[in-house]
Design a protein around this motif. Structure first.
Motif, short mmCIF file in Angstrom:
data_model
loop_
_atom_site.label_atom_id
_atom_site.label_comp_id
_atom_site.label_asym_id
_atom_site.label_seq_id
_atom_site.Cartn_x
_atom_site.Cartn_y
_atom_site.Cartn_z
N LEU A 149 -5.63 -7.37 6.76
CA LEU A 149 -5.13 -8.29 5.74
C LEU A 149 -6.22 -8.62 4.74
CD1 LEU A 149 -3.09 -10.77 7.97
CD2 LEU A 149 -2.26 -8.77 6.71
N TRP B 242 -8.36 0.47 4.77
CA TRP B 242 -7.03 1.02 4.50
C TRP B 242 -7.08 2.53 4.40
CZ3 TRP B 242 -4.99 -2.70 0.09
CH2 TRP B 242 -4.77 -3.96 0.65
N CYS C 156 0.87 -1.17 0.00
CA CYS C 156 0.00 0.00 0.00
C CYS C 156 0.91 1.22 0.00
CB CYS C 156 -0.92 0.00 1.22
SG CYS C 156 -2.19 1.29 1.14
N VAL D 193 1.88 -5.03 3.11
CA VAL D 193 0.69 -5.57 3.77
C VAL D 193 0.86 -7.06 4.03
CG1 VAL D 193 -1.81 -5.87 3.61
CG2 VAL D 193 -0.75 -3.82 2.66
N LYS D 194 1.22 -7.82 2.98
CA LYS D 194 1.33 -9.27 3.14
C LYS D 194 2.00 -9.86 1.91
CE LYS D 194 -1.42 -13.46 3.95
NZ LYS D 194 -2.78 -14.03 4.01
N GLU E 186 -1.01 -0.40 11.01
CA GLU E 186 -1.38 -1.81 10.88
C GLU E 186 -2.63 -1.90 10.02
OE1 GLU E 186 -1.82 -3.64 14.63
OE2 GLU E 186 0.29 -3.39 15.24
N LEU E 187 -2.46 -2.40 8.84
CA LEU E 187 -3.56 -2.51 7.90
C LEU E 187 -4.19 -3.90 7.97
CD1 LEU E 187 -2.06 -0.73 4.77
CD2 LEU E 187 -3.42 0.25 6.61
#
Length: 453
Positions: A263, A215, A157, A166-167, A260-261
């Motif tokens: 998932l 987000w 992001c 993010v992941k 902290e976004l």
């Protein structure tokens, strides 16, 4: 004294006044003059005339091509207006809003198209980025899908000149179970993301829902806190410098450290269709029980053809076309390992009259696997609970006469183009469910890609 009886005048001509040596001059062929030359000169004259005629043919041909080229629409020549300087080797790039994201041999870089300067870079993992897709979510927030050299998919992001990981979508603890990404697609609007993965012996498609609303809220909250912190830093610097105002920009890493976004959520796992084998049903009633009430066409698994009938049919086919099969070398049917998929907007086929959907958010996906005749449609409102070990069945199956080579969906998601391996292109109206046109390309041509303009 001599006197003239008649007035003076020019006498009329007569044949007696013609010269005897030129009396047949106007009847002679000019080429006979050259024929009277000695032999070496006649051969030289003939060669010169052949060269001259060949030169004239070449000139006429070139003039014809030049005139045809002038009648064509000349492409406009474009020259670069700016240049981006990168420190590493550039492998790929994507444009989103006013930013250009470049995949480098080590990490990612973002450039601003307004001032053509490097905005931010990410190289924490020291990995090479081979493919990148970006999409503008609004409010200076962008979502990125990047694929590295190992086939891992990195979800980023990008907000206000900073990258936030993010992941890693296909990361696993056991390296032997790792899968590589073959293709990644972001839906228009950034609500969904799809990745096509390949393992050692199988392939599958994963569809994720991106929580972009949360987000945006988190980024807005974080940017407000960062601005307040920056103001306090500036205020303290003003007091310490005795009236001298120093604008110290807060490091990007400090601004984004506490973010902290949420998932992404895995919605669908689509696997390729298995080869059709003999039936396991004892009677037609058992086969009808396996068919859903609202289904009319399927993948062909619920049939009443026995294994012995398949074997008999295959034996007859092989005996009839033995010489062709031996020459080309027929291979056993395998499960396909590559697929093409599209995100589809709401239509009559994918939704019922009682469903409430937004017109600009996808409600389903269309998938076709290599060498398969069916274009399968899946709704995005499925749940994976209790379906981890079972294959997801399509909601709608669009059968074709020939295996599908490639496909395309229009920007409005209403029209569907399917190109078969028999070089036939069919344009379907997906809302009404009937073909608009069928076009056959020249024989022995294979269509590799198709696009709507």
């Amino acid at each position: 004294v001599n006197t003239w009886k008649y007035p003076l005048g020019i006498p009329p001509p007569s044949e007696n006044d013609w010269p005897k040596d030129e009396e047949d001059f106007f009847l002679l062929d000019p080429d006979r003059e050259r024929d009277a030359l000695p032999q070496p000169f006649r051969m030289i004259n003939k060669l010169v005339m052949q060269v001259f005629e060949s030169a004239m043919e070449i000139i006429e041909r070139r003039e014809t091509l030049r005139e045809a080229q002038k009648r064509k629409v000349q492409p406009k020549k474009c020259f670069p207006t700016a240049e981006f300087q990168v420190t590493e080797r550039a492998n790929c790039l994507a444009v989103s809003g006013k930013y250009v994201f470049v995949g480098l041999s080590e990490g990612l870089a973002a450039f601003n198209t307004c001032d053509f300067k490097d905005v931010c870079a990410w190289d924490a993992a020291k990995t090479e980025i081979c493919a990148v897709h970006a999409l503008d979510l609004g409010n200076e927030c962008h979502v990125l899908l990047a694929v590295d050299e190992m086939g891992l998919v990195w979800l980023f992001c990008f907000h206000k000149q900073s990258f936030l990981l993010v992941k890693i979508l296909n990361e696993v603890e056991d390296i032997s179970q790792r899968s590589t990404c073959v293709e990644e697609v972001l839906s228009r609007g950034g609500d969904y993301a799809g990745i096509l993965l390949q393992g050692n012996t199988k392939a599958w498609l994963e569809i994720y829902q991106l929580p972009k609303d949360s987000w945006l809220r988190e980024m807005e909250k974080n940017s407000g806190a960062a601005e307040g912190l920056a103001c306090s830093e500036r205020r303290s610097s003003c007091l310490s410098e005795a009236g001298t105002f120093l604008l110290q920009e807060l490091p990007v890493s400090a601004i984004q450290a506490d973010v902290e976004l949420d998932l992404p959520v895995l919605l669908l796992t689509v696997r390729p269709p298995k080869p059709i084998t003999g039936t396991s049903f004892k009677d037609p009633l058992d086969a009808l029980k396996e068919v859903d009430d609202d289904s009319m066409l399927g993948l062909g698994y619920n049939h009443l053809i026995k294994d012995s009938q398949w074997e008999l049919h295959e034996a007859i086919f092989c005996s009839t076309y033995r010489e062709y099969l031996e020459g080309q070398g027929v291979t056993k049917e395998e499960i396909p390992r590559h697929a093409t998929f599209h995100f589809l907007l709401p239509s009559r086929i994918l939704m019922g009259p009682e469903m409430e959907v937004q017109p600009d958010i996808p409600v389903g996906i269309g998938v076709h696997w290599d060498g398969n005749h069916n274009f399968c449609l899946y709704l995005l409102n499925h749940s994976l609970k209790g379906k981890a070990d079972s294959d997801l069945m399509p909601d709608v199956v669009w059968p074709c006469a020939a295996p599908i080579a490639c496909s395309a969906v229009s920007s409005c998601s209403r029209y569907l183009a399917l190109a078969g391996e028999d070089a036939t292109i069919t344009i379907w109206d997906k809302h009404l469910g009937y073909p608009l046109s069928v076009t056959a390309i020249l024989e022995e041509r294979f269509i590799r890609s198709i696009h709507f303009l």
